[in-house]
Design a protein around this motif. Sequence first.
Motif, PDB file in Angstrom:
ATOM      1  N   THR A 413      10.206  -0.712  -4.416  1.00 21.06           N
ATOM      2  CA  THR A 413      10.366  -2.287  -4.332  1.00 21.06           C
ATOM      3  C   THR A 413       8.953  -2.845  -4.207  1.00 21.06           C
ATOM      4  O   THR A 413       8.095  -2.352  -3.804  1.00 21.06           O
ATOM      5  CB  THR A 413      11.201  -2.774  -3.334  1.00 21.06           C
ATOM      6  OG1 THR A 413      10.955  -4.167  -3.260  1.00 21.06           O
ATOM      7  CG2 THR A 413      10.804  -2.235  -1.943  1.00 21.06           C
ATOM      8  N   PRO A 414       8.841  -4.086  -5.150  1.00 26.15           N
ATOM      9  CA  PRO A 414       7.487  -4.482  -4.942  1.00 26.15           C
ATOM     10  C   PRO A 414       7.109  -4.785  -3.604  1.00 26.15           C
ATOM     11  O   PRO A 414       7.777  -5.337  -2.800  1.00 26.15           O
ATOM     12  CB  PRO A 414       7.586  -5.857  -5.780  1.00 26.15           C
ATOM     13  CG  PRO A 414       8.743  -5.889  -6.625  1.00 26.15           C
ATOM     14  CD  PRO A 414       9.583  -4.838  -5.907  1.00 26.15           C
ATOM     15  N   ILE A 416       4.802  -7.116  -0.882  1.00 27.03           N
ATOM     16  CA  ILE A 416       3.920  -8.300  -0.978  1.00 27.03           C
ATOM     17  C   ILE A 416       3.001  -8.351   0.020  1.00 27.03           C
ATOM     18  O   ILE A 416       3.322  -7.764   1.237  1.00 27.03           O
ATOM     19  CB  ILE A 416       5.155  -9.307  -0.704  1.00 27.03           C
ATOM     20  CG1 ILE A 416       5.806  -9.644  -2.095  1.00 27.03           C
ATOM     21  CG2 ILE A 416       4.051 -10.688  -0.376  1.00 27.03           C
ATOM     22  CD1 ILE A 416       7.185 -10.063  -1.733  1.00 27.03           C
ATOM     23  N   PRO A 417       1.821  -8.434  -0.072  1.00 26.99           N
ATOM     24  CA  PRO A 417       0.664  -8.468   0.635  1.00 26.99           C
ATOM     25  C   PRO A 417       1.021  -9.158   1.863  1.00 26.99           C
ATOM     26  O   PRO A 417       1.516 -10.367   1.720  1.00 26.99           O
ATOM     27  CB  PRO A 417      -0.426  -8.932   0.119  1.00 26.99           C
ATOM     28  CG  PRO A 417      -0.204  -8.736  -1.505  1.00 26.99           C
ATOM     29  CD  PRO A 417       1.074  -8.787  -1.500  1.00 26.99           C
ATOM     30  N   GLU A 420      -0.701 -12.971   2.454  1.00 27.50           N
ATOM     31  CA  GLU A 420       0.084 -14.060   1.374  1.00 27.50           C
ATOM     32  C   GLU A 420       0.737 -14.989   2.087  1.00 27.50           C
ATOM     33  O   GLU A 420       0.714 -16.121   1.707  1.00 27.50           O
ATOM     34  CB  GLU A 420       0.322 -13.488   0.101  1.00 27.50           C
ATOM     35  CG  GLU A 420       0.387 -14.309  -0.932  1.00 27.50           C
ATOM     36  CD  GLU A 420       1.340 -13.666  -2.074  1.00 27.50           C
ATOM     37  OE1 GLU A 420       2.074 -14.373  -2.679  1.00 27.50           O
ATOM     38  OE2 GLU A 420       1.040 -12.576  -2.279  1.00 27.50           O
ATOM     39  N   GLY A 421       1.744 -14.467   2.777  1.00 27.82           N
ATOM     40  CA  GLY A 421       2.730 -15.219   3.223  1.00 27.82           C
ATOM     41  C   GLY A 421       2.723 -15.708   4.473  1.00 27.82           C
ATOM     42  O   GLY A 421       3.375 -16.819   4.954  1.00 27.82           O
ATOM     43  N   GLU A 425       4.076 -20.890   4.641  1.00 32.49           N
ATOM     44  CA  GLU A 425       5.615 -21.454   4.676  1.00 32.49           C
ATOM     45  C   GLU A 425       6.094 -22.004   5.990  1.00 32.49           C
ATOM     46  O   GLU A 425       7.086 -22.311   6.193  1.00 32.49           O
ATOM     47  CB  GLU A 425       6.472 -20.779   3.751  1.00 32.49           C
ATOM     48  CG  GLU A 425       6.547 -19.273   4.605  1.00 32.49           C
ATOM     49  CD  GLU A 425       7.529 -18.299   3.461  1.00 32.49           C
ATOM     50  OE1 GLU A 425       8.534 -18.212   3.766  1.00 32.49           O
ATOM     51  OE2 GLU A 425       7.051 -17.938   2.584  1.00 32.49           O
TER      52      GLU A 425
ATOM     53  N   ASP B 150       6.918 -15.527  -2.053  1.00 31.72           N
ATOM     54  CA  ASP B 150       7.458 -14.290  -2.132  1.00 31.72           C
ATOM     55  C   ASP B 150       7.800 -13.247  -0.922  1.00 31.72           C
ATOM     56  O   ASP B 150       8.890 -12.795  -0.616  1.00 31.72           O
ATOM     57  CB  ASP B 150       6.535 -13.552  -2.851  1.00 31.72           C
ATOM     58  CG  ASP B 150       6.164 -13.650  -4.322  1.00 31.72           C
ATOM     59  OD1 ASP B 150       7.225 -14.342  -4.791  1.00 31.72           O
ATOM     60  OD2 ASP B 150       5.133 -13.451  -4.653  1.00 31.72           O
ATOM     61  N   PRO B 151       7.087 -13.453   0.428  1.00 28.41           N
ATOM     62  CA  PRO B 151       7.789 -12.982   1.547  1.00 28.41           C
ATOM     63  C   PRO B 151       8.819 -13.477   1.965  1.00 28.41           C
ATOM     64  O   PRO B 151       9.869 -12.476   2.213  1.00 28.41           O
ATOM     65  CB  PRO B 151       6.623 -13.339   2.403  1.00 28.41           C
ATOM     66  CG  PRO B 151       5.308 -13.786   1.746  1.00 28.41           C
ATOM     67  CD  PRO B 151       5.758 -14.261   0.445  1.00 28.41           C
ATOM     68  N   GLY B 152       9.164 -14.662   1.651  1.00 31.75           N
ATOM     69  CA  GLY B 152      10.725 -15.272   1.970  1.00 31.75           C
ATOM     70  C   GLY B 152      11.663 -14.369   0.983  1.00 31.75           C
ATOM     71  O   GLY B 152      12.955 -13.839   1.452  1.00 31.75           O
ATOM     72  N   ALA B 154      11.305 -11.535  -0.442  1.00 38.58           N
ATOM     73  CA  ALA B 154      11.354 -10.295  -0.039  1.00 38.58           C
ATOM     74  C   ALA B 154      12.318  -9.943   1.148  1.00 38.58           C
ATOM     75  O   ALA B 154      12.893  -8.886   1.339  1.00 38.58           O
ATOM     76  CB  ALA B 154       9.992  -9.708   0.175  1.00 38.58           C
ATOM     77  N   GLY B 177       8.481 -11.544  -5.591  1.00 40.30           N
ATOM     78  CA  GLY B 177       9.589 -11.923  -4.863  1.00 40.30           C
ATOM     79  C   GLY B 177      10.953 -11.409  -5.589  1.00 40.30           C
ATOM     80  O   GLY B 177      11.724 -11.098  -4.870  1.00 40.30           O
ATOM     81  N   CYS B 180      11.663  -7.967  -5.580  1.00 41.12           N
ATOM     82  CA  CYS B 180      12.291  -7.367  -4.224  1.00 41.12           C
ATOM     83  C   CYS B 180      13.770  -7.839  -4.335  1.00 41.12           C
ATOM     84  O   CYS B 180      14.291  -6.924  -3.708  1.00 41.12           O
ATOM     85  CB  CYS B 180      11.605  -8.204  -2.966  1.00 41.12           C
ATOM     86  SG  CYS B 180       9.631  -7.559  -2.802  1.00 41.12           S
TER      87      CYS B 180
END
Lengths: 522, 774
Positions: A413-414, A416-417, A420-421, A425, B150-152, B154, B177, B180
């Motif tokens: 699965t990709p 995500i660094p 970044e998140g 948010e 994207d983390p969300g 993911a 995202g 994922c």
Amino acid sequence: MEDLKMDDEEALCAETWLRPSSGNSVRQPNQPSFTNFTLSNDQPEWEDPSLLDYGVRIGTSFSKYSFAPDQDGQSLQSNNSNSKRGEVNQQINEVLKIGKAQDWDPWAMLNNLSFLEQKIHQLQDLVHLIVSRKDQILQQSDELAMQQQQLITADLTSIIVQLISTAGSLLPSVKHNITGPTAMAIGKHRHISEILCNSGLGLDATNISESHGMGPNVANQVEPTGDTAPSHHPLDEPELKEEDDADEGENLPPGSYEILQLEKEEILAPHTHFCTICGKGFKRDANLRMHMRGHGDEYKTPEALAKPNKGNSSEAMLLKRYSCPFAGCKRNKDHKKFQPLKTILCVKNHYKRTHCDKSYICSRCNTKKFSVIADLKTHEKHCGKDKWLCSCGTTFSRKDKLFGHITLFQGHTPAIPLEEGRGVEGLLEQGETTGGEKNRIDQSINFSFNTESHNGSRVQNIMDMKGSIDDPSSYLSPINYDSFNEFSRAAFDDPDGGFSFLIPGSCNYGQKNGGQSCYSDL
Amino acid sequence: MKKQKTADFGQEHSPELHHNLFETLSEEIIFTILDFLGDNPLDKKSFSLVCKCFYSIEASHRRALRPLRTEHLPKILSRYPNTVRLDLTLCPRVTDTSLAAISSSSCGPSLRSIDLSRSRFFTAGGLSRLASECVNLTEIDLSNATGLRDPGAASLAGARNLERLWLGRCKLITDMGIGCIAVGCRRLKLLSLKWCLGVGDLGVGLVAVKCCELRTLDLSYLPISNKCLPSILKLPYLEDLVLEGCFGIDDDSLSTLKHGCKSLKALDISSCQNISHLGLSSIVSSIEGLQQLTLAHGSPVTAPLAASLKKLVMLHSIKLDGCSVTCSGLKAIGSYCVSLGELSLSKCSGVTDEAFSFLVTRQKQLKKLDITCCRQITDISLAHITSSCTGLTSLKMESCSQVLKEAFVLIGQRCHFLEELDLTDNEVDDEGLKSIGRCSRLTVLKLGICLNITNEGLSHIGRSCSKLVELDLYRSSGIAESGIVAIAQGCPSLEMINTSYCYGITDNALVSLSKCTKLHTLECRACPHITSLGLAMITIGCKQLTKLDLKKCNKIDDAGMISLAHFSQNLRHINLSYTSVTDLGLLSLASISCLQSMTILHLKGLTLSGLAAALLACGGLAKVKLHASFKSCLPQTLLEHLQARGCVFHWRNKPFQIIEMLRRIGIQPQSLSSFNSAGQLAISAYSKVVDRASTVAKIFGKPEAYVMIELKRSVPIAFGGTRQPAVYGELASAGGLRGDVNKKLSVAVAAILEIKLSVHKSRLFLKFYDTKAS
């Protein structure tokens, strides 16, 4: 005669030992690992890295020899191979003597000498064989003859190369000015270089031309050294490094080409072209020719500056292919599915990549290692840009490559660094209407508080901290919300009393403190 | 009496039963009773308050929850342990803490659906907890989570059983995202990525490869191209594909598609400007089972395009909204399509009587027809529609202004199955309404801007259309009290009514409407005669009231608000602009815990501190419209606090609109000076006159672009010896002004002015200039 020569050489060597060669010191920064080798090892075992150092030296001198005919403009056709060999041996002995004279490790010397002896015997046998085959060739079919001829030639070449390299290793290992003095010492003796050149690479050609004097394949077989030598050392360009794989699909019938095998010491030499006057090494023959102009007007003529093999390019030549000296390698000529390498450069890159330590480490990521410096440089151009990361840890420089990878593999699965998140948010209430860096900072600050347990005092602390941040937008963070909410409901339960504070004569809501005290009253 | 007896009986024979007779009811019976209870949460609440037993049974029976505040989530969830659906749309603020409470609650593992489409403030952390602990979650609505990255996305991948996922407007999510999600949620059946502008070919392609069970895929407005189309069309179960506004898809890419999608039933390629009939025919040829096709705002509907539909034998519904249509195209649709049930030509240009009549005579099975704004259509078409498509259930013909009023009689005569009828901005009159009354199944009737209808016509509707649910009378100024009373008496199931700008509406109308207990939307904007008394009756009768628009009802005051606060506990949206409500009324609204949206512009009696207190007190506010002048007056910290709660402020800077209102209620223009503070005054009617430019243009037979209207105001006029409202107009034209035209014009202008500005036609003087064109 010999004594005189020796004196000359000794004197020269002594002289050069005293002052470090400028050429070497210039080259050094470009080849950091080179000094490592020379510094760290003194034991002359064959697989020892110190030999690589010697190899380098020998390689340089070797290549210079092969280059020599260009400058001298001598034809090697007339040389007799036997007499040459004698001379070669003589010269090597001389070199050995020089080495002896300034040696520090007798055991190593002994080893090397015995190896040399062995090799010389082999060489002798081979040359005998060639001589004896002169007669047979005429009777055999052309193809078979050619094959055998090539095998012999290749063996001859390899033995000579080994000889030279070992001989070189007999020289004393002086830390920083190794190549310089040797090259110079040899460079002074033009005749040696002629001979070595002839014997090293030109020997086969000579033999062939002699033996095939009246054969039908003369045109194909005859190889003037003037052509051969430069073709062994093409421009050292990093762009060409893919070439050693490029010939995968090449389907030459075995025998339609000539197989050459260089020793690893040759392969690992940093420079392939050397100035016969000052000994300075170059990677490209063109650079050497440019350099030579400084040594006198005779090197400034158009002929001297011309690309050496141009004149003969019209002549058809036997294809040359190279074999890797590493036994068991697919690129080694003894391998069942032998696949030859196209050029010297391919050999070099192949050998370094496949059979050498990867000593160049990327300074950015500290993980990727390379044995070819050009590869490192290419990598460094893109290092850090591999932002497309898979959960399996593989990085990709292109997003579509990553997605192709994920499509192929189940469960990948990709990835995500993390950074970044984070914090972005955390608080959306500001994200939509306002932007900007300051806001982001506030958000991240609030976010970090959010994760902590919040009792009353904690809230108070946060409030204080936020006050110090001096940004009103952070004043009412979500963490404060619960407490505010309580009083807001209270305000409604008792409307008259509750919001009486809110109807003062003057509306000084603009003041932070005023508002806050109101809240806390409730 | 009976009750008493039973109680006595219990007392004598089994004293413990006297304690509670309800406990003798079996759970199944109570469950059945509960199932009969409607959607009103208050009913269930009062039911559960009968006794302990009912309380616990109701709690265990409740499957769906729609909490108002997240603060009480832990308590609510422990009370209703069998909750399966959790709708958080009423909670603007849902933090990670709330999500953690949901995940860790007893209903966490059984939770199947959660709606976060109106909520903000949660992050990837909360979502990942939700995804990992609520293992049976099959449905998540994350639309409008514009801050989600994207983390969300993911973290959603942890919800392995997810089947339906909405991510509309999650603009920050990228291919990573979505990738994922695609890898994690393999069982997805529905995925909506509308407006996820960060998602491209790669992400969509991966979804198509990994989520093989997809049924519905919404890719509207995504920057995708042809690269991901092949893998999408390979999805074995795909039934509904929305490609609205995908500009990257063009004819060339469609023509390369070799394999079609056998399962596809609905395709939406509206606003794909790069798809012409060529691309359409190539994609259509590979999707033979298609039933619904939407081509709105696309390439012109021509004969070749229609011909490409020939292969679609199953085609049932075509939507061509906003396309330009040719005669031959329409005719071809009529002749090629086998049995169309639904056709939408809304706002299509070029729909003529001839072609359209041909079409409807061929497609007799039509059930739904939308010809909104097909302005060239006349009674001829309507006659054909009604004669051939007698089975119509829905007819929308807003602004078909060339249809004469006599033609509407045909609708009632022939189409008895109509359930939905939109006659907004038409010439329909009382005769027409009387005839339409025969459509007894009518549930939705829109009669906005129908200037010819009166109370009499409406009472026909009220008498016969007892199933009416929605009635729109917006600006139908002929409607007054008696019409509404008739409707209220005849249509008990009425849920929505709009009587805005029906100036004659009085309290009596509201009193009668209060008998419609299901009423949830009441819009009576600019009804100057209604008072708080009428409103109070509504609040008492209509407990379901959720949306109330009282703008410009200037007799509404605090008394009305107090009764609202007391009775209308379901109220969610209110518009109080221009009313006489003051601080007190506004504050009392705070006791309506559902209240989410408030529009309070130009409240004269409102003070700054009152407003601040009200805003603070209304804890559930999500949207407030305020005049921009408050922005600087209100303390910044207060605003920030409210925003942190989840409230969004809309600052409006409209000037005070007064003339129309004042004229309506009889205040003399002289007294204007008291309101006319430094340019704040503007004539709202101006814009309304301007949008009537079309009328003028129509009479001249010239395009609207050639009509200029200038309106001067603040010029004192004495006309006929009084200073009653009057209009003096000058009409200049380069040719075209003849006696008959002049008459028409003055009639039209008089009508406009009477409707819009309530200036009587006797007080209008028009001067006509005919100039030479230069």
